[in-house]
Write a protein that holds these residues in place. Structure first.
Motif, PDB file in Angstrom:
ATOM      1  N   VAL A  23     -26.145  25.523 -11.577  1.00 28.31           N
ATOM      2  CA  VAL A  23     -24.809  25.136 -11.128  1.00 28.31           C
ATOM      3  C   VAL A  23     -24.431  23.828 -11.812  1.00 28.31           C
ATOM      4  N   THR A  26     -19.862  21.610  -9.843  1.00 24.66           N
ATOM      5  CA  THR A  26     -19.911  21.325  -8.410  1.00 24.66           C
ATOM      6  C   THR A  26     -18.525  21.420  -7.773  1.00 24.66           C
ATOM      7  N   VAL A  29     -18.166  24.986  -6.608  1.00 27.01           N
ATOM      8  CA  VAL A  29     -18.943  25.192  -5.376  1.00 27.01           C
ATOM      9  C   VAL A  29     -18.159  24.659  -4.179  1.00 27.01           C
ATOM     10  N   THR A  30     -17.626  23.459  -4.323  1.00 20.42           N
ATOM     11  CA  THR A  30     -16.852  22.842  -3.244  1.00 20.42           C
ATOM     12  C   THR A  30     -15.582  23.633  -2.943  1.00 20.42           C
TER      13      THR A  30
END
Length: 88
Positions: A23, A26, A29-30
């Motif tokens: 990943v 980020t 992802v958030t």
């Protein structure tokens, strides 16, 4: 609820697909976590107003029974703590 549940499945699929590689984004992802949270809010609101509508068409005796059923369901869904009896 069907479309909301379908969206939840799709969001979770995309979210957990990120586990298959390193990943590096980020922000993605958030953003996906935020989208899942917003979808959960929609689920909660839909459920609440659906139950409220059902309760509104009940007579007084039915409302009392409805309230008991909702209360029982909430207790069953509550997190359980090891070593603590559920009736405490």
């Amino acid at each position: 609820m069907g479309p909301i549940q379908q969206k939840d499945l799709e969001l979770h699929d995309r979210y957990f697909q990120l586990l298959h590689g390193e990943v590096t984004d980020t922000l993605l992802v958030t953003q996906l976590a935020d989208s899942i949270a917003l979808n959960r809010i929609q689920t909660e609101l839909t459920t609440f107003y659906g139950f409220k509508k059902i309760r509104s068409i009940c007579n007084t005796a039915q409302q009392k029974k409805f309230d008991e059923i909702i209360g029982d369901a909430l207790r069953m869904m509550a997190p359980h703590h090891p070593g603590k009896r559920q009736d405490q």
